[in-house]
Design a protein around this motif. Structure first.
Motif, PDB file in Angstrom:
ATOM      1  N   UNK A  45       0.800  -1.136   0.002  1.00  0.00           N
ATOM      2  CA  UNK A  45       0.018  -0.044  -0.135  1.00  0.00           C
ATOM      3  C   UNK A  45       0.734   1.249   0.035  1.00  0.00           C
ATOM      4  N   UNK A  46       1.992   1.375   0.662  1.00  0.00           N
ATOM      5  CA  UNK A  46       2.824   2.502   0.856  1.00  0.00           C
ATOM      6  C   UNK A  46       3.581   2.542  -0.517  1.00  0.00           C
TER       7      UNK A  46
ATOM      8  N   UNK B 195       3.344   5.647  -5.507  1.00  0.00           N
ATOM      9  CA  UNK B 195       3.398   5.773  -7.011  1.00  0.00           C
ATOM     10  C   UNK B 195       2.349   6.734  -7.526  1.00  0.00           C
ATOM     11  N   UNK B 196       0.996   6.470  -7.033  1.00  0.00           N
ATOM     12  CA  UNK B 196       0.103   7.555  -7.423  1.00  0.00           C
ATOM     13  C   UNK B 196       0.129   8.823  -7.051  1.00  0.00           C
ATOM     14  N   UNK B 197       0.824   9.337  -5.784  1.00  0.00           N
ATOM     15  CA  UNK B 197       1.149  10.402  -5.464  1.00  0.00           C
ATOM     16  C   UNK B 197       2.043  11.247  -6.278  1.00  0.00           C
ATOM     17  N   UNK B 198       3.106  10.425  -6.747  1.00  0.00           N
ATOM     18  CA  UNK B 198       4.159  10.922  -7.238  1.00  0.00           C
ATOM     19  C   UNK B 198       3.978  11.112  -8.963  1.00  0.00           C
ATOM     20  N   UNK B 199       2.779  10.248  -9.290  1.00  0.00           N
ATOM     21  CA  UNK B 199       2.541  10.544 -10.729  1.00  0.00           C
ATOM     22  C   UNK B 199       3.459  10.160 -11.741  1.00  0.00           C
TER      23      UNK B 199
ATOM     24  N   UNK C  34       0.613   4.019 -13.386  1.00  0.00           N
ATOM     25  CA  UNK C  34      -0.348   3.013 -14.280  1.00  0.00           C
ATOM     26  C   UNK C  34      -0.263   1.577 -13.517  1.00  0.00           C
ATOM     27  N   UNK C  35       0.846   1.416 -12.985  1.00  0.00           N
ATOM     28  CA  UNK C  35       0.994  -0.150 -12.378  1.00  0.00           C
ATOM     29  C   UNK C  35       0.029  -0.134 -11.196  1.00  0.00           C
ATOM     30  N   UNK C  36       0.261   0.885 -10.484  1.00  0.00           N
ATOM     31  CA  UNK C  36      -0.561   0.921  -9.118  1.00  0.00           C
ATOM     32  C   UNK C  36      -2.017   0.984  -9.342  1.00  0.00           C
ATOM     33  N   UNK C  37      -2.440   1.934 -10.459  1.00  0.00           N
ATOM     34  CA  UNK C  37      -3.830   1.896 -10.768  1.00  0.00           C
ATOM     35  C   UNK C  37      -4.349   0.755 -11.234  1.00  0.00           C
ATOM     36  N   UNK C  38      -3.510   0.037 -11.940  1.00  0.00           N
ATOM     37  CA  UNK C  38      -4.129  -1.268 -12.472  1.00  0.00           C
ATOM     38  C   UNK C  38      -4.200  -2.324 -11.143  1.00  0.00           C
TER      39      UNK C  38
ATOM     40  N   UNK D 297      -6.201   4.226   0.949  1.00  0.00           N
ATOM     41  CA  UNK D 297      -6.390   4.947   2.191  1.00  0.00           C
ATOM     42  C   UNK D 297      -5.175   5.756   2.541  1.00  0.00           C
ATOM     43  N   UNK D 298      -4.069   5.319   2.139  1.00  0.00           N
ATOM     44  CA  UNK D 298      -2.830   6.079   2.603  1.00  0.00           C
ATOM     45  C   UNK D 298      -2.645   7.392   1.528  1.00  0.00           C
ATOM     46  N   UNK D 299      -3.334   6.954   0.179  1.00  0.00           N
ATOM     47  CA  UNK D 299      -3.206   8.194  -0.798  1.00  0.00           C
ATOM     48  C   UNK D 299      -4.171   9.101  -0.347  1.00  0.00           C
ATOM     49  N   UNK D 300      -5.298   8.856   0.307  1.00  0.00           N
ATOM     50  CA  UNK D 300      -6.415   9.796   0.808  1.00  0.00           C
ATOM     51  C   UNK D 300      -5.792  10.327   2.140  1.00  0.00           C
ATOM     52  N   UNK D 301      -5.187   9.602   3.048  1.00  0.00           N
ATOM     53  CA  UNK D 301      -4.456  10.535   4.134  1.00  0.00           C
ATOM     54  C   UNK D 301      -3.453  11.347   3.603  1.00  0.00           C
ATOM     55  N   UNK D 302      -2.462  11.152   2.687  1.00  0.00           N
ATOM     56  CA  UNK D 302      -1.453  12.054   2.221  1.00  0.00           C
ATOM     57  C   UNK D 302      -2.259  13.308   1.724  1.00  0.00           C
ATOM     58  N   UNK D 303      -3.049  13.085   0.882  1.00  0.00           N
ATOM     59  CA  UNK D 303      -4.055  14.445   0.190  1.00  0.00           C
ATOM     60  C   UNK D 303      -4.551  15.191   1.203  1.00  0.00           C
TER      61      UNK D 303
END
Length: 240
Positions: free
Chosen positions: A43-44, A49-53, A59-63, A124-130
């Protein structure tokens, strides 16, 4: 269900199944903990990966999150267990022997729970960072904090504060998902309950006992999660 007979059945006497059920509960906690730790790592990485874009990592994280959240948990367990068995069976001739090889049930459970909880933890972690106030990060950068120190002192604690409730729900789900691992033959709580039920022909008694144990595990976990939430929110409460 006679109360005295029920207590004797799940007790620790010569004919009691108490030790067997507690042993199954210990395996349940162990595999859920191992899977949750793996899920936090996945998850980390996925959230980063999603936050750094950064493509193709984003794309791998999204998939990963899309596929895993779209599949039933039991199907993921089957794929990992039977897929792992197929790989081990294929590799066995390379070691000079033949025959079917069962993938270890505990390892399959750890990987399955880790993959499932990892997909949930990513969001969850992405939402927490945002949810972190970007002004605090900018202030730390303006003070000359290095990236590693900024992450350890500012980003990680604040992200965890917002992510804890969601991570707590993921842990409770991991505890309950472990009951599906009985299909791999793992001697966790549900598997031991099924064995006891079949041996004594008292299914209601055993499933009621299992329900009490799961309830106790979830209650203790909820109290621990609430304590962590109070710990990480104490400064916020003080400022309020």
């Amino acid at each position: 269900m006679n109360q005295i007979n029920f207590i004797q059945l799940i007790g620790f006497g010569p004919k009691g199944w108490g030790l067997t059920l507690l042993g199954g509960a210990a395996v349940t906690v162990a595999v859920a903990t191992s899977g949750m730790l793996l899920g936090i790592v996945l998850g980390t990485l996925g959230a980063w990966a999603k936050v750094a874009r950064r493509r193709p990592l984003a794309d791998i994280a999204d998939a990963y999150t899309t596929v895993v959240r779209g599949l039933p948990d039991l199907l993921i367990i089957y794929i990992i267990y039977f897929g792992g068995s197929a790989v081990l069976t294929w590799l066995k001739p390379l070691l000079g022997s033949t025959g079917f090889v069962n993938f270890p049930g505990f390892l399959a459970g750890t990987i399955a729970i880790g993959v499932i909880s990892g997909a949930q933890s990513t969001e969850v972690l992405r939402g927490g960072f945002n949810a972190v106030n970007k002004g605090e990060i900018e202030a730390a950068r303006a003070c000359g904090m290095r990236r590693e120190l900024r992450f350890r002192r500012i980003v990680a604690p604040l992200t965890l504060r917002y992510a804890l409730p969601g991570m707590g729900n993921i842990w409770l789900s991991a505890l309950k998902e472990s009951s599906l691992l009985s299909v791999t033959g793992l001697a966790e709580l549900m598997r031991q309950t099924e064995v006891g039920s079949g041996s004594t022909r008292l299914p209601f008694d055993f499933y009621a006992a299992a329900a009490l144990i799961y309830f106790a595990l979830c209650t203790v976990s909820t109290l621990a999660i609430q304590r962590f939430e109070r710990h990480y929110s104490r400064n916020v409460a003080a400022r309020a």
